[in-house]
Design a protein around this motif. Structure first.
Motif, PDB file in Angstrom:
ATOM      1  N   ILE A  86      -1.234   7.676   1.199  1.00  0.00           N
ATOM      2  CA  ILE A  86      -0.951   6.921  -0.034  1.00  0.00           C
ATOM      3  C   ILE A  86       0.477   7.179  -0.483  1.00  0.00           C
ATOM      4  O   ILE A  86       0.918   8.319  -0.570  1.00  0.00           O
ATOM      5  CB  ILE A  86      -1.934   7.323  -1.141  1.00  0.00           C
ATOM      6  N   GLN A  87       1.195   6.075  -0.760  1.00  0.00           N
ATOM      7  CA  GLN A  87       2.571   6.158  -1.244  1.00  0.00           C
ATOM      8  C   GLN A  87       2.753   5.172  -2.388  1.00  0.00           C
ATOM      9  O   GLN A  87       2.281   4.042  -2.314  1.00  0.00           O
ATOM     10  CB  GLN A  87       3.556   5.825  -0.129  1.00  0.00           C
ATOM     11  N   ALA A  88       3.432   5.609  -3.428  1.00  0.00           N
ATOM     12  CA  ALA A  88       3.707   4.723  -4.560  1.00  0.00           C
ATOM     13  C   ALA A  88       4.774   3.710  -4.177  1.00  0.00           C
ATOM     14  O   ALA A  88       5.688   4.012  -3.404  1.00  0.00           O
ATOM     15  CB  ALA A  88       4.173   5.534  -5.759  1.00  0.00           C
ATOM     16  N   ALA A  89       4.638   2.507  -4.711  1.00  0.00           N
ATOM     17  CA  ALA A  89       5.637   1.465  -4.480  1.00  0.00           C
ATOM     18  C   ALA A  89       6.933   1.850  -5.187  1.00  0.00           C
ATOM     19  O   ALA A  89       6.962   2.744  -6.045  1.00  0.00           O
ATOM     20  CB  ALA A  89       5.123   0.128  -4.991  1.00  0.00           C
ATOM     21  N   HIS A  90       7.993   1.150  -4.846  1.00  0.00           N
ATOM     22  CA  HIS A  90       9.319   1.493  -5.366  1.00  0.00           C
ATOM     23  C   HIS A  90       9.356   1.504  -6.898  1.00  0.00           C
ATOM     24  O   HIS A  90       9.953   2.377  -7.496  1.00  0.00           O
ATOM     25  CB  HIS A  90      10.351   0.513  -4.807  1.00  0.00           C
ATOM     26  N   HIS A  91       8.711   0.538  -7.537  1.00  0.00           N
ATOM     27  CA  HIS A  91       8.723   0.472  -8.997  1.00  0.00           C
ATOM     28  C   HIS A  91       7.494   1.125  -9.621  1.00  0.00           C
ATOM     29  O   HIS A  91       7.335   1.116 -10.838  1.00  0.00           O
ATOM     30  CB  HIS A  91       8.845  -0.978  -9.466  1.00  0.00           C
ATOM     31  N   GLY A  92       6.584   1.642  -8.822  1.00  0.00           N
ATOM     32  CA  GLY A  92       5.468   2.430  -9.325  1.00  0.00           C
ATOM     33  C   GLY A  92       4.248   1.665  -9.782  1.00  0.00           C
ATOM     34  O   GLY A  92       3.301   2.279 -10.255  1.00  0.00           O
ATOM     35  N   ASP A  93       4.219   0.337  -9.675  1.00  0.00           N
ATOM     36  CA  ASP A  93       3.062  -0.421 -10.136  1.00  0.00           C
ATOM     37  C   ASP A  93       1.935  -0.447  -9.104  1.00  0.00           C
ATOM     38  O   ASP A  93       0.766  -0.532  -9.457  1.00  0.00           O
ATOM     39  CB  ASP A  93       3.455  -1.863 -10.468  1.00  0.00           C
ATOM     40  N   ASP A  94       2.272  -0.396  -7.855  1.00  0.00           N
ATOM     41  CA  ASP A  94       1.290  -0.487  -6.780  1.00  0.00           C
ATOM     42  C   ASP A  94       1.361   0.741  -5.881  1.00  0.00           C
ATOM     43  O   ASP A  94       2.274   1.552  -5.982  1.00  0.00           O
ATOM     44  CB  ASP A  94       1.542  -1.722  -5.917  1.00  0.00           C
ATOM     45  N   TYR A  95       0.375   0.823  -5.006  1.00  0.00           N
ATOM     46  CA  TYR A  95       0.336   1.872  -3.993  1.00  0.00           C
ATOM     47  C   TYR A  95       0.199   1.221  -2.627  1.00  0.00           C
ATOM     48  O   TYR A  95      -0.523   0.248  -2.468  1.00  0.00           O
ATOM     49  CB  TYR A  95      -0.855   2.813  -4.215  1.00  0.00           C
ATOM     50  N   TYR A  96       0.886   1.781  -1.657  1.00  0.00           N
ATOM     51  CA  TYR A  96       0.732   1.379  -0.265  1.00  0.00           C
ATOM     52  C   TYR A  96      -0.081   2.458   0.428  1.00  0.00           C
ATOM     53  O   TYR A  96       0.157   3.649   0.213  1.00  0.00           O
ATOM     54  CB  TYR A  96       2.092   1.246   0.425  1.00  0.00           C
TER      55      TYR A  96
END
Length: 107
Positions: free
Chosen positions: A35-45
């Motif tokens: 799990i990694q946070a998206a660049h702007h923090g709204d989503d997770y990859y």
């Protein structure tokens, strides 16, 4: 039949396989890995391991894979996200593999 370097068949009809699918969502599922946070923090990859079965070996190195819900996917047999299910996978994901149905399935 797809051949690997040792001239043995890697995938046959009825084989159980594991496919690592990349997903993006606001809330990762409980089966999520890496799990990694998206660049702007709204989503997770994240990555989810899918348990599928080889329904048919197609020409040109493609595989027709079936999911537990009956959906079909055509995937290149050399895709690095695809691998044959190991004995450990078959034990670990036995509930998912047991839901797969093909007349010749021997997972």
């Amino acid at each position: 039949m797809i051949l690997q370097k040792s001239n043995r068949a890697l995938f046959h009809k009825g084989d159980c396989v594991v496919f690592r699918r990349m997903k993006c969502n606001t809330q990762p599922s409980r089966r999520a890995q890496n799990i990694q946070a998206a660049h702007h923090g709204d989503d997770y990859y994240y990555v989810v391991e899918k348990c599928w079965i080889v329904a048919e070996v197609l020409k040109e190195g493609k595989l027709l894979l079936k999911t537990r819900s009956g959906k079909s996917h055509i995937v290149d047999a050399s895709d690095p996200k695809l691998r044959p299910a190991s004995i450990w996978d078959k034990i670990r994901y036995r509930s998912r593999f047991s839901q797969l149905q093909l007349p010749t399935a021997a997972c």
